[in-house]
Write a protein that holds these residues in place. Sequence first.
Motif, PDB file in Angstrom:
ATOM      1  N   LEU A   1     102.366  25.895 -17.006  1.00  0.00           N
ATOM      2  CA  LEU A   1     103.491  26.393 -17.811  1.00  0.00           C
ATOM      3  C   LEU A   1     103.108  26.596 -19.275  1.00  0.00           C
ATOM      4  O   LEU A   1     103.971  26.816 -20.120  1.00  0.00           O
ATOM      5  CB  LEU A   1     104.673  25.418 -17.717  1.00  0.00           C
ATOM      6  CG  LEU A   1     105.237  25.183 -16.310  1.00  0.00           C
ATOM      7  CD1 LEU A   1     106.346  24.140 -16.345  1.00  0.00           C
ATOM      8  CD2 LEU A   1     105.746  26.477 -15.687  1.00  0.00           C
ATOM      9  N   LYS A   2     101.834  26.569 -19.580  1.00  0.00           N
ATOM     10  CA  LYS A   2     101.384  26.639 -20.971  1.00  0.00           C
ATOM     11  C   LYS A   2     101.709  27.968 -21.650  1.00  0.00           C
ATOM     12  O   LYS A   2     101.776  28.048 -22.871  1.00  0.00           O
ATOM     13  CB  LYS A   2      99.878  26.381 -21.052  1.00  0.00           C
ATOM     14  CG  LYS A   2      99.032  27.398 -20.337  1.00  0.00           C
ATOM     15  CD  LYS A   2      97.620  26.877 -20.111  1.00  0.00           C
ATOM     16  CE  LYS A   2      96.660  27.416 -21.119  1.00  0.00           C
ATOM     17  NZ  LYS A   2      95.277  26.990 -20.847  1.00  0.00           N
ATOM     18  N   ASP A   3     101.926  29.032 -20.870  1.00  0.00           N
ATOM     19  CA  ASP A   3     102.210  30.346 -21.450  1.00  0.00           C
ATOM     20  C   ASP A   3     103.704  30.650 -21.533  1.00  0.00           C
ATOM     21  O   ASP A   3     104.086  31.773 -21.886  1.00  0.00           O
ATOM     22  CB  ASP A   3     101.507  31.448 -20.639  1.00  0.00           C
ATOM     23  CG  ASP A   3      99.995  31.392 -20.777  1.00  0.00           C
ATOM     24  OD1 ASP A   3      99.503  30.831 -21.777  1.00  0.00           O
ATOM     25  OD2 ASP A   3      99.287  31.895 -19.877  1.00  0.00           O
ATOM     26  N   GLU A   4     104.543  29.677 -21.194  1.00  0.00           N
ATOM     27  CA  GLU A   4     105.989  29.897 -21.259  1.00  0.00           C
ATOM     28  C   GLU A   4     106.479  29.794 -22.701  1.00  0.00           C
ATOM     29  O   GLU A   4     106.225  28.800 -23.391  1.00  0.00           O
ATOM     30  CB  GLU A   4     106.731  28.888 -20.381  1.00  0.00           C
ATOM     31  CG  GLU A   4     106.413  28.983 -18.901  1.00  0.00           C
ATOM     32  CD  GLU A   4     106.793  30.328 -18.293  1.00  0.00           C
ATOM     33  OE1 GLU A   4     107.612  31.053 -18.886  1.00  0.00           O
ATOM     34  OE2 GLU A   4     106.271  30.647 -17.213  1.00  0.00           O
ATOM     35  N   SER A   5     107.203  30.803 -23.144  1.00  0.00           N
ATOM     36  CA  SER A   5     107.630  30.882 -24.545  1.00  0.00           C
ATOM     37  C   SER A   5     108.721  29.879 -24.904  1.00  0.00           C
ATOM     38  O   SER A   5     108.942  29.585 -26.076  1.00  0.00           O
ATOM     39  CB  SER A   5     108.129  32.300 -24.848  1.00  0.00           C
ATOM     40  OG  SER A   5     109.238  32.621 -24.018  1.00  0.00           O
TER      41      SER A   5
ATOM     42  N   ARG B   1      99.265  34.519 -18.674  1.00  0.00           N
ATOM     43  CA  ARG B   1      98.535  35.600 -19.316  1.00  0.00           C
ATOM     44  C   ARG B   1      97.193  35.828 -18.614  1.00  0.00           C
ATOM     45  O   ARG B   1      96.570  34.892 -18.108  1.00  0.00           O
ATOM     46  CB  ARG B   1      98.287  35.271 -20.787  1.00  0.00           C
ATOM     47  CG  ARG B   1      99.551  35.197 -21.640  1.00  0.00           C
ATOM     48  CD  ARG B   1      99.195  34.882 -23.078  1.00  0.00           C
ATOM     49  NE  ARG B   1      98.498  33.595 -23.168  1.00  0.00           N
ATOM     50  CZ  ARG B   1      97.770  33.231 -24.221  1.00  0.00           C
ATOM     51  NH1 ARG B   1      97.634  34.047 -25.247  1.00  0.00           N
ATOM     52  NH2 ARG B   1      97.182  32.053 -24.242  1.00  0.00           N
ATOM     53  N   LYS B   2      96.741  37.070 -18.599  1.00  0.00           N
ATOM     54  CA  LYS B   2      95.455  37.401 -17.992  1.00  0.00           C
ATOM     55  C   LYS B   2      94.320  36.640 -18.658  1.00  0.00           C
ATOM     56  O   LYS B   2      93.367  36.216 -18.001  1.00  0.00           O
ATOM     57  CB  LYS B   2      95.200  38.910 -18.081  1.00  0.00           C
ATOM     58  CG  LYS B   2      96.036  39.747 -17.123  1.00  0.00           C
ATOM     59  CD  LYS B   2      95.634  41.209 -17.178  1.00  0.00           C
ATOM     60  CE  LYS B   2      96.449  42.024 -16.166  1.00  0.00           C
ATOM     61  NZ  LYS B   2      96.079  43.461 -16.217  1.00  0.00           N
ATOM     62  N   GLN B   3      94.434  36.456 -19.970  1.00  0.00           N
ATOM     63  CA  GLN B   3      93.382  35.728 -20.695  1.00  0.00           C
ATOM     64  C   GLN B   3      93.267  34.284 -20.210  1.00  0.00           C
ATOM     65  O   GLN B   3      92.178  33.711 -20.194  1.00  0.00           O
ATOM     66  CB  GLN B   3      93.665  35.734 -22.207  1.00  0.00           C
ATOM     67  CG  GLN B   3      93.700  37.114 -22.835  1.00  0.00           C
ATOM     68  CD  GLN B   3      95.112  37.672 -22.906  1.00  0.00           C
ATOM     69  OE1 GLN B   3      95.855  37.628 -21.917  1.00  0.00           O
ATOM     70  NE2 GLN B   3      95.491  38.186 -24.071  1.00  0.00           N
ATOM     71  N   THR B   4      94.406  33.693 -19.818  1.00  0.00           N
ATOM     72  CA  THR B   4      94.396  32.315 -19.329  1.00  0.00           C
ATOM     73  C   THR B   4      93.571  32.198 -18.050  1.00  0.00           C
ATOM     74  O   THR B   4      92.806  31.248 -17.867  1.00  0.00           O
ATOM     75  CB  THR B   4      95.833  31.828 -19.068  1.00  0.00           C
ATOM     76  OG1 THR B   4      96.570  31.859 -20.295  1.00  0.00           O
ATOM     77  CG2 THR B   4      95.850  30.403 -18.520  1.00  0.00           C
TER      78      THR B   4
END
Length: 333
Positions: A52-56, A165-168
């Motif tokens: 969940l690190k990319d959740e705003s 994210r794709k970068q993740t």
Amino acid sequence: MTNEKLNIAVVYSHHKLGDLIWQLPYIKSISDHYNSKVTLIVRPKTQAKDILKDESYIDDFFYCKFRKKLWYFIEVFILYLFYKKKKFTHVFILDKISRPAIAAKLAKVSNIIGPGIKSQKKWLTTELFLTENDYKNLNYSEQSEKILKFQKISIKEKIPKINIRKQTLSVIKPNIKEEKKYVSFGVDSFELYKMWYEEQFAELANKFHENRIAEKFFLIASPDNSEVVKKIIDLSGRDIFYDCSKLNLLQVIKVIKNSIFFVGNNSGPLNLASALQVNAYGLIGNAKVSELTNSNIKPILPPSYENVFKKDRLEMKKINTQEVYNFITSDLF
């Protein structure tokens, strides 16, 4: 609602990934209502910091194991110190556990909100609580929805979604060749009676392979059920599988995201695939399909299915392999 001084924690103590995923719409609704990111307090087993690190709407994570006996009191103290350090104005508890509420009370948090089941009630600051009938008859999502409605928090979207994210994913293994056609199978379950049989997964994989629908199959299972993966590979007799039983959740997300579709048992990876907005087909033979209403999961049911719990794995065998193949191919093509 806007207030820069708000500092909100959301606590969810269940250890199953699927249960946490079902709570995401309600956690986001709390954030949206107060126009403030939240700190999520969960068990480390959920691996929430990674998935969940990319959740705003989530600002920070705190892990608590929620153990029993002497650890109960130790963890009340640990949570108390964390609350004091972060100076929370609100603590939302989305299950009946008492220790986060006790710690919040000791830390003099102004707003402590939860279902209020049994002893938790006396530690909350709210006046409206779920009833015993609510706790027995409502599923976890419905309970959270009612808790938020008591606080006049609107829920705009009930279907869980996870943003990655794709970068993740680009920096983690496995390395996946984009030109190949992959399918993910979720082959185990924390509740073993919910598992489709290994020979059926092997037969289904061979059918997809023979008809050139997929070239490789990711077999997703926990390390404890790695023997299930091995058995499927042996029964198939083909070199078309990738054993995912040793992957962490972020790696599992990567393989699911690179799949044409996911098919599997009613467990965490199925909910994960749905939340990742991948075509997700659920093999439901002995659980309540009605609980999947607020999801993107497409259920595949046996003949004469009944919407009741039956703790009998033989019910899963009634889901015919050819019918699963037909259902998925008809839906996709």
